[in-house]
Design a protein around this motif. Structure first.
Motif, short mmCIF file in Angstrom:
data_model
loop_
_atom_site.label_atom_id
_atom_site.label_comp_id
_atom_site.label_asym_id
_atom_site.label_seq_id
_atom_site.Cartn_x
_atom_site.Cartn_y
_atom_site.Cartn_z
N TYR A 212 0.87 -1.17 0.00
CA TYR A 212 0.00 0.00 0.00
C TYR A 212 0.90 1.22 0.00
N ARG A 214 1.35 5.74 -0.58
CA ARG A 214 0.79 7.09 -0.63
C ARG A 214 1.90 8.04 -1.06
N ASP A 215 1.52 9.13 -1.75
CA ASP A 215 2.51 10.06 -2.29
C ASP A 215 2.13 11.51 -2.02
N GLU A 224 -1.89 15.33 -1.88
CA GLU A 224 -1.52 13.94 -2.14
C GLU A 224 -1.90 13.54 -3.56
N GLN A 255 -3.05 2.07 -4.18
CA GLN A 255 -2.89 3.49 -3.85
C GLN A 255 -4.23 4.20 -3.99
N ASP A 258 -6.90 5.41 0.92
CA ASP A 258 -7.10 6.32 2.05
C ASP A 258 -7.67 7.65 1.61
#
Length: 286
Positions: A212, A214-215, A224, A255, A258
């Protein structure tokens, strides 16, 4: 899906790495950007408001010359906008082999229809590289993220990885740490600018082949990025250099979960080729 001013370019809106318009990562696309200068492309990208937009400035049969802009600046490469552009082009000109000439180098892309008729694109990175990160750099990154050193997974050392754009890879020790993202936007943006980073690639390992991610993307003007092809390519190279996986290998990245925009990015490592491949769906946004 489209709009244009009188005599102006047609602006397409697609989402990448999802077959659902409400998932994945949206990108603006201009397939006829040959008459635009950089200021005009930047203005269009800012007006579209997505993390990045792709501008095709030239087409020679199935070779596309492309530039990429966030809402704030030009970037050397954008994976999700490349994938979305490839699918949009294939819908109009047919599936098959494409070559994208980008500021980061040449990126081959294959678009093919699956058994269900849905188009899926696979892009191959430029040759990747990575570099170790000094302890002081990690300390500043963690401070900006509001993370503690104990939040990191010690099995994954922080590194800057490159496969068309630079990304700092940091691995969270738990899924809950990854899910709780509340960082200092200004501080992280300044930190990233100082190192010429496109995103910070935050990851959590479910298994050696499932992650998983996130960026955070403050340098692009957004909190994000929902699905980041360039960071995925860089992360695939990182995993291979670390020895976590050995080619041939297929790695799945989740991705956007969230953010409420779930997407799936599929990485492939091929024996004898240092490059990384990432594939996914793309669809128009009405």
């Amino acid at each position: 899906m489209t709009n244009s001013t009188s005599g102006g370019p047609t602006i397409l809106r697609y989402t990448a790495f999802s077959g659902d318009p409400a998932g994945g990562n949206p990108a603006g696309i201009v397939l006829d950007a040959g008459g635009l200068d950089a200021a005009q492309m930047l203005a269009i990208a800012a007006d579209v408001g997505y993390s990045e937009s792709a501008f095709v400035t030239g087409i020679d049969e199935r070779t596309l010359t492309v530039r990429y802009f966030s809402a704030k600046a030009e970037v050397t490469f954008c994976g999700h906008a490349t994938l979305a552009t490839a699918v949009a082009f294939a819908e109009r000109q047919g599936a098959g082999e494409l070559l994208f000439r980008t500021p980061a180098g040449e990126v081959p892309v294959t678009v093919a229809a699956g058994p269900d008729g849905v188009l899926r694109a696979t892009m191959t990175s430029v040759e990747p590289s990575s570099e170790d990160v000094p302890a002081a750099t990690v300390t500043e990154a963690l401070a900006a993220l509001h993370w503690a050193e104990s939040d990191l997974d010690p099995a994954f050392p922080p590194r800057i990885s490159y496969a068309g754009a630079r990304h700092l890879v940091l691995a969270a020790g738990t899924r809950s740490r990854l899910a709780d993202l509340d960082y200092d936007f200004t501080r992280l943006g300044a930190f990233m600018t100082s190192l010429d980073l496109t995103t910070v690639q935050l990851v959590w390992r479910e298994s050696d082949t499932v992650y998983y991610v996130r960026d955070p993307f403050p340098v692009g003007g957004v909190v994000e990025d929902p699905a980041t092809g360039a960071a995925a390519l860089a992360f695939g190279a990182y995993l291979r250099e670390l020895g976590v996986v050995t080619a041939p290998a297929t790695i799945t990245l989740h991705q956007g979960d969230d953010l409420g925009r779930p997407g799936v990015l599929t990485l492939e490592l091929v024996p004898g080729d240092p490059r990384v491949r990432v594939s996914g769906e793309a669809t128009a946004i009405a």
